[in-house]
Design a protein around this motif. Structure first.
Motif, PDB file in Angstrom:
ATOM      1  N   LYS A   1       0.822  -1.210   0.000  1.00  0.00           N
ATOM      2  CA  LYS A   1       0.000   0.000   0.000  1.00  0.00           C
ATOM      3  C   LYS A   1       0.855   1.258   0.000  1.00  0.00           C
ATOM      4  O   LYS A   1       2.000   1.265   0.467  1.00  0.00           O
ATOM      5  CB  LYS A   1      -0.926   0.005   1.212  1.00  0.00           C
ATOM      6  CG  LYS A   1      -0.207   0.175   2.545  1.00  0.00           C
ATOM      7  CD  LYS A   1      -1.196   0.160   3.700  1.00  0.00           C
ATOM      8  CE  LYS A   1      -0.477   0.355   5.036  1.00  0.00           C
ATOM      9  NZ  LYS A   1      -1.403   0.304   6.193  1.00  0.00           N
ATOM     10  N   SER A   2       0.302   2.320  -0.545  1.00  0.00           N
ATOM     11  CA  SER A   2       0.970   3.617  -0.558  1.00  0.00           C
ATOM     12  C   SER A   2       0.717   4.338   0.770  1.00  0.00           C
ATOM     13  O   SER A   2      -0.433   4.520   1.167  1.00  0.00           O
ATOM     14  CB  SER A   2       0.441   4.477  -1.710  1.00  0.00           C
ATOM     15  OG  SER A   2       0.898   5.810  -1.603  1.00  0.00           O
ATOM     16  N   GLU A   3       1.784   4.706   1.454  1.00  0.00           N
ATOM     17  CA  GLU A   3       1.641   5.443   2.714  1.00  0.00           C
ATOM     18  C   GLU A   3       1.473   6.935   2.486  1.00  0.00           C
ATOM     19  O   GLU A   3       0.818   7.631   3.256  1.00  0.00           O
ATOM     20  CB  GLU A   3       2.868   5.197   3.606  1.00  0.00           C
ATOM     21  CG  GLU A   3       3.068   3.742   4.009  1.00  0.00           C
ATOM     22  CD  GLU A   3       2.073   3.292   5.070  1.00  0.00           C
ATOM     23  OE1 GLU A   3       1.288   4.118   5.539  1.00  0.00           O
ATOM     24  OE2 GLU A   3       2.101   2.088   5.414  1.00  0.00           O
ATOM     25  N   LEU A   4       2.039   7.422   1.388  1.00  0.00           N
ATOM     26  CA  LEU A   4       2.060   8.864   1.160  1.00  0.00           C
ATOM     27  C   LEU A   4       0.722   9.397   0.672  1.00  0.00           C
ATOM     28  O   LEU A   4       0.190  10.383   1.200  1.00  0.00           O
ATOM     29  CB  LEU A   4       3.157   9.196   0.143  1.00  0.00           C
ATOM     30  CG  LEU A   4       3.455  10.682  -0.074  1.00  0.00           C
ATOM     31  CD1 LEU A   4       3.898  11.335   1.230  1.00  0.00           C
ATOM     32  CD2 LEU A   4       4.537  10.840  -1.147  1.00  0.00           C
ATOM     33  N   TYR A   5       0.153   8.756  -0.347  1.00  0.00           N
ATOM     34  CA  TYR A   5      -1.124   9.205  -0.915  1.00  0.00           C
ATOM     35  C   TYR A   5      -2.068   8.012  -1.069  1.00  0.00           C
ATOM     36  O   TYR A   5      -2.302   7.539  -2.178  1.00  0.00           O
ATOM     37  CB  TYR A   5      -0.913   9.862  -2.277  1.00  0.00           C
ATOM     38  CG  TYR A   5      -0.207  11.189  -2.212  1.00  0.00           C
ATOM     39  CD1 TYR A   5      -0.874  12.333  -1.789  1.00  0.00           C
ATOM     40  CD2 TYR A   5       1.136  11.292  -2.577  1.00  0.00           C
ATOM     41  CE1 TYR A   5      -0.218  13.556  -1.728  1.00  0.00           C
ATOM     42  CE2 TYR A   5       1.802  12.504  -2.524  1.00  0.00           C
ATOM     43  CZ  TYR A   5       1.118  13.636  -2.090  1.00  0.00           C
ATOM     44  OH  TYR A   5       1.755  14.842  -2.042  1.00  0.00           O
ATOM     45  N   PRO A   6      -2.602   7.507   0.027  1.00  0.00           N
ATOM     46  CA  PRO A   6      -3.530   6.376  -0.093  1.00  0.00           C
ATOM     47  C   PRO A   6      -4.805   6.786  -0.807  1.00  0.00           C
ATOM     48  O   PRO A   6      -5.339   7.880  -0.584  1.00  0.00           O
ATOM     49  CB  PRO A   6      -3.812   5.989   1.366  1.00  0.00           C
ATOM     50  CG  PRO A   6      -3.554   7.236   2.144  1.00  0.00           C
ATOM     51  CD  PRO A   6      -2.446   7.960   1.417  1.00  0.00           C
ATOM     52  N   GLY A   7      -5.291   5.929  -1.700  1.00  0.00           N
ATOM     53  CA  GLY A   7      -6.518   6.219  -2.425  1.00  0.00           C
ATOM     54  C   GLY A   7      -7.738   6.090  -1.522  1.00  0.00           C
ATOM     55  O   GLY A   7      -7.697   5.420  -0.480  1.00  0.00           O
ATOM     56  N   GLU A   8      -8.830   6.705  -1.929  1.00  0.00           N
ATOM     57  CA  GLU A   8     -10.072   6.642  -1.162  1.00  0.00           C
ATOM     58  C   GLU A   8     -10.842   5.383  -1.564  1.00  0.00           C
ATOM     59  O   GLU A   8     -11.003   5.095  -2.745  1.00  0.00           O
ATOM     60  CB  GLU A   8     -10.917   7.886  -1.418  1.00  0.00           C
ATOM     61  CG  GLU A   8     -12.104   8.013  -0.486  1.00  0.00           C
ATOM     62  CD  GLU A   8     -12.821   9.339  -0.625  1.00  0.00           C
ATOM     63  OE1 GLU A   8     -13.883   9.519   0.002  1.00  0.00           O
ATOM     64  OE2 GLU A   8     -12.315  10.220  -1.368  1.00  0.00           O
ATOM     65  N   ASP A   9     -11.312   4.655  -0.577  1.00  0.00           N
ATOM     66  CA  ASP A   9     -11.953   3.371  -0.793  1.00  0.00           C
ATOM     67  C   ASP A   9     -13.092   3.460  -1.805  1.00  0.00           C
ATOM     68  O   ASP A   9     -14.023   4.257  -1.640  1.00  0.00           O
ATOM     69  CB  ASP A   9     -12.493   2.829   0.534  1.00  0.00           C
ATOM     70  CG  ASP A   9     -13.064   1.430   0.407  1.00  0.00           C
ATOM     71  OD1 ASP A   9     -12.270   0.489   0.334  1.00  0.00           O
ATOM     72  OD2 ASP A   9     -14.296   1.291   0.349  1.00  0.00           O
ATOM     73  N   GLN A  10     -13.000   2.638  -2.855  1.00  0.00           N
ATOM     74  CA  GLN A  10     -14.034   2.496  -3.877  1.00  0.00           C
ATOM     75  C   GLN A  10     -14.356   3.803  -4.603  1.00  0.00           C
ATOM     76  O   GLN A  10     -15.456   3.991  -5.113  1.00  0.00           O
ATOM     77  CB  GLN A  10     -15.313   1.909  -3.262  1.00  0.00           C
ATOM     78  CG  GLN A  10     -15.169   0.473  -2.782  1.00  0.00           C
ATOM     79  CD  GLN A  10     -14.851  -0.488  -3.930  1.00  0.00           C
ATOM     80  OE1 GLN A  10     -15.741  -0.920  -4.650  1.00  0.00           O
ATOM     81  NE2 GLN A  10     -13.586  -0.791  -4.116  1.00  0.00           N
TER      82      GLN A  10
END
Length: 501
Positions: A162-171
């Protein structure tokens, strides 16, 4: 072909030979090989498991090269197809020159060519999926005078840390851009390589599916193609899947076309768009509206929707995706711009005004008719599909509709102009036929209407029997009900089929 077309075509053989792929000859390929230092040829072909197979040749001299391209080579058919017995198993693989492309991954300069299967008697292998598709399209052309064009939407997930810096928003990953998507660069590289290998790409983007499970990030992406003749449409999808997987393997990331990757998240489909042409004209449009020809074709697909799942939804997790309220079809109906239906007529350019000029006042008015871009889309299949058999089945279904005197009545009766799961649609929903809910039901549906597919000797009876037997072997009748609410059981099945082809 104009010089401008050559200059913009990313296919390196097209640029060098100054001709389109369907004009490639053996002599053209020999010239390209000799003048570009090509050291190896790969014969590539799809076997029963849906994987792209390889036979490598080192080029030793011109006579050897000419022999390879003139006669093909023999292979063990019993190791490629379960219906071929070891006692008489030899097959020929014959290169199709128009499919040649420069291998983008080989350190040794290599030309790859897709092949067709032929028997010991020098006849096409009747049960080879590639030949079934060819027979279906040839019959369609002969009987209707039309050409069947198609394209696919290649949806897939990439799993990585997983990306720690810019995690995507779920769904909520639809059309996200970097840095909120980790794998945009891989998708763009894949698009470039697919185009260089002959694929006709429309666009690519990130998809809705975006989620994290513990330390793993999952991103969904899509590459969509441009409609081309049916056989070419399938070839480019298969090459596209191979290229995406090769790039992901290079990065140590897992890529999956599986219809369901986990519980409660967006699944991946393999939507197929279709277009019918005659003399270069799109017959799906008439007087600024969807034509009766298109409606009849859609009606044919409606009538054979259940059997088509036998080719397009071939593993138990296919039916974890085909559930209500997931933007995946479950009932037999169609509509305009409606994502809850089985066949969707996507937004076209029918009667639209000159929007470009309105946005760009400095631009001269453009009076061209862009309605030729109109398609209709079969939204049921997923990445487990036998794509050759699926598109062959769709051609048979469309031709079935064109021959049906009551096709327009069926099309009118099955039209849905709203979300079919809306409370306002509940009475009509009860009257609609439901798609199969498991592989076992899919097989029964195919067997019940097998004569339509066997008509004109398109699908050999043995192929229908083999597909049905393979589906029934899963013994998944009632599976969804048995595992409903049991997360661990669902995930065990998802993991089992995560590497579907």
């Amino acid at each position: 072909m104009t010089n401008a077309s050559v200059a913009l075509n990313p296919n390196k053989l097209v640029q060098y030979l100054q001709k389109m792929p369907n004009e490639f000859t053996k002599e053209d390929l020999i010239r390209y090989i000799e003048e570009n230092g090509i050291q190896m040829i790969n014969f590539r072909y799809i076997a029963n498991d849906g994987k792209l197979k390889t036979l490598n040749f080192i080029i030793t001299d011109r006579n050897h090269l000419d022999s390879i391209l003139s006669t093909g080579e023999r292979v063990d058919g019993s190791s490629l197809f379960p219906f071929i017995e070891a006692g008489s198993s030899d097959l020929y693989v014959i290169p199709r020159f128009k499919t040649a492309f420069l291998n983008p991954f080989s350190e040794i300069p290599t030309l790859d060519i897709l092949c067709s299967f032929y028997t010991a008697q020098g006849e096409p292998l009747e049960s080879a999926p590639e030949h079934i598709l060819k027979k279906a399209h040839n019959c369609f052309k002969e009987k209707t005078g039309m050409t069947f064009k198609a394209m696919g939407e290649l949806e897939y997930y990439i799993k990585s840390t997983k990306s720690e810096l810019y995690p995507g928003e779920d769904q909520k990953g639809y059309h996200d851009s970097q840095p909120f998507t980790q794998w945009e660069n891989l998708r763009r590289e894949a698009m470039v390589l697919i185009a260089q290998c002959g694929g006709k790409i429309k666009y690519g983007h990130s998809e809705v599916g975006n989620f994290i499970i513990r330390e793993d990030g999952y991103e969904q992406h899509e590459i969509e193609f441009i409609p081309v003749e049916a056989e070419d449409a399938v070839d480019q999808l298969l090459i596209g899947k191979w290229i995406v997987r090769m790039l992901a393997a290079r990065e140590g990331a897992l890529v999956s076309w599986a219809p369901k990757i986990t519980v409660g998240k967006a699944g991946s489909g393999l939507h197929i768009h279709m277009m019918l042409e005659k003399d270069g004209k799109n017959l799906c449009v008439e007087n600024g509206k969807l034509s009766d020809i298109a409606k009849k074709g859609i009606a044919g697909i409606m009538d054979l929707a259940g059997p088509l799942t036998a080719f397009g939804n071939t593993i138990p997790t296919s039916y974890l995706r085909l559930v209500p309220h997931q933007e995946a079809p479950t009932y037999v109906c169609w509509g305009d711009r409606n994502r809850s239906v089985l066949v969707r007529v996507p937004l076209g350019w029918l009667g639209s005004k000159d929007m470009i000029k309105e946005v760009n006042p400095q631009q001269q008015a453009d009076t061209r008719d862009f309605s030729s871009k109109q398609t209709f889309e079969f939204r049921v299949p997923d990445g487990s599909a036998d794509i050759y058999m699926l598109v062959a089945g769709l051609i048979v279904a469309v031709q079935h509709g064109l021959n049906d005197e009551k096709a327009l009545e069926r099309a009118e009766a099955l039209y849905a102009d709203m979300d079919i799961f809306s409370s306002n649609f509940s009475e009509r929903l009860e009257k609609l036929e439901q798609l199969p809910t498991c592989c076992f039901e899919s097989a029964d549906s195919l067997l019940a209407k097998r004569e339509v597919f066997e008509n004109n000797n398109i699908f050999p009876p043995g192929s229908i029997d083999a597909v049905a037997a393979g589906l029934k072997a899963y013994n998944d009748n009632g599976l969804n009900d048995r595992i409903l609410g049991h997360h661990q059981e669902i995930m065990a099945i998802v993991e089992k089929y995560i590497h579907c082809m």
